[in-house]
Design a protein around this motif. Structure first.
Motif, mmCIF file in Angstrom:
data_model
loop_
_atom_site.group_PDB
_atom_site.id
_atom_site.type_symbol
_atom_site.label_atom_id
_atom_site.label_comp_id
_atom_site.label_asym_id
_atom_site.label_seq_id
_atom_site.Cartn_x
_atom_site.Cartn_y
_atom_site.Cartn_z
ATOM 1 N N GLY A 252 -5.066 12.915 -0.284
ATOM 2 C CA GLY A 252 -5.407 11.590 0.204
ATOM 3 C C GLY A 252 -6.583 10.993 -0.558
ATOM 4 N N ALA A 253 -7.584 11.817 -0.837
ATOM 5 C CA ALA A 253 -8.759 11.327 -1.583
ATOM 6 C C ALA A 253 -8.363 10.906 -3.001
ATOM 7 C CB ALA A 253 -9.837 12.408 -1.625
ATOM 8 N N GLU B 75 0.836 -1.206 0.000
ATOM 9 C CA GLU B 75 0.000 0.000 0.000
ATOM 10 C C GLU B 75 0.871 1.257 0.000
ATOM 11 O OE1 GLU B 75 -0.473 -2.490 2.161
ATOM 12 O OE2 GLU B 75 -2.478 -3.250 1.699
ATOM 13 N N GLN B 76 1.909 1.241 0.836
ATOM 14 C CA GLN B 76 2.803 2.391 0.900
ATOM 15 C C GLN B 76 3.564 2.562 -0.409
ATOM 16 O OE1 GLN B 76 5.034 1.321 4.367
ATOM 17 N NE2 GLN B 76 3.384 1.895 5.769
ATOM 18 N N LEU B 77 3.966 1.456 -1.019
ATOM 19 C CA LEU B 77 4.630 1.549 -2.324
ATOM 20 C C LEU B 77 3.685 2.145 -3.354
ATOM 21 C CD1 LEU B 77 6.853 1.154 -4.367
ATOM 22 C CD2 LEU B 77 6.177 -1.262 -4.549
ATOM 23 N N ARG C 226 -7.259 6.423 -6.894
ATOM 24 C CA ARG C 226 -6.323 5.841 -7.858
ATOM 25 C C ARG C 226 -5.804 4.477 -7.430
ATOM 26 N NH1 ARG C 226 -3.098 10.653 -10.758
ATOM 27 N NH2 ARG C 226 -4.802 12.150 -10.765
ATOM 28 N N LEU C 227 -5.716 4.249 -6.130
ATOM 29 C CA LEU C 227 -5.175 2.987 -5.624
ATOM 30 C C LEU C 227 -6.252 1.950 -5.299
ATOM 31 C CD1 LEU C 227 -2.435 4.462 -3.280
ATOM 32 C CD2 LEU C 227 -2.070 3.234 -5.434
ATOM 33 N N LEU C 228 -7.508 2.355 -5.396
ATOM 34 C CA LEU C 228 -8.636 1.464 -5.097
ATOM 35 C C LEU C 228 -8.572 0.937 -3.665
ATOM 36 C CD1 LEU C 228 -8.688 -0.589 -8.422
ATOM 37 C CD2 LEU C 228 -9.962 1.496 -7.895
ATOM 38 N N ILE C 229 -8.199 1.828 -2.741
ATOM 39 C CA ILE C 229 -8.189 1.475 -1.322
ATOM 40 C C ILE C 229 -8.960 2.549 -0.559
ATOM 41 C CG2 ILE C 229 -6.071 0.118 -1.433
ATOM 42 C CD1 ILE C 229 -4.536 2.449 -0.251
ATOM 43 N N THR C 230 -9.264 2.276 0.692
ATOM 44 C CA THR C 230 -10.071 3.209 1.474
ATOM 45 C C THR C 230 -9.271 4.469 1.818
ATOM 46 O OG1 THR C 230 -9.421 2.314 3.624
ATOM 47 C CG2 THR C 230 -11.338 1.293 2.521
#
Length: 147
Positions: free
Chosen positions: A50-51, A34-36, A56-60
């Motif tokens: 952050g939004a 996730e950090q990468l 773009r990352l498909l995470i919360t």
């Protein structure tokens, strides 16, 4: 059909196992997948919020905020208030963040190559095409929520 043979279950297992493999490959850099993802997106597009990163990352958004806080503590990113909207924080890689992002990305790609060498080049391209078609076919997230 045995439930362990369902395509969606196999996709989930493949995603899980590949994520674990990439996490292992980049562990020495002290970051998670996730950090990468955050570092890579910020390398490509500095100043994302952050939004923006969550979309773009498909995470919360919560997962993004956790990743950003950890990366900021490690001095891999810096966050600055948006010039027009003071409550929005824009994130930027530090020099060390760019170095870690680049090194991790190389290790992640090497891991991907090793995982995918079970397929020949033609099979890899077929897999890409099958996955692209599946993604295109899936309902948009907004469509899936409506009922």
């Amino acid at each position: 059909m045995d439930t362990t043979d369902h395509i969606m279950w196999l996709l989930k297992q493949a995603a899980h196992s590949t994520r674990q493999a990439v996490n292992s490959a980049i562990r020495s850099h002290g970051v998670t997948t996730e950090q990468l993802g955050v570092l890579k997106r910020l390398a490509d597009t500095p100043g994302l919020s952050g939004a923006d990163l969550a979309r773009r990352l498909l995470i919360t958004p919560q997962a993004v905020q956790l990743a950003l806080a950890t990366l900021e503590r490690r001095s891999l990113i810096e966050r600055k208030p948006d010039a027009n909207h003071g409550r929005i924080l824009r994130s930027y890689l530090t020099e060390e963040g760019l170095r870690v992002s680049t090194d991790c990305h190389v290790d992640a790609l090497t891991c991907e190559e090793e995982l995918l060498d079970v397929f020949d080049a033609a099979e890899q391209e077929m897999l890409r095409e099958f996955l692209r078609r599946l993604v295109e076919r899936a309902p948009a997230e907004d469509d899936a929520v409506e009922g």
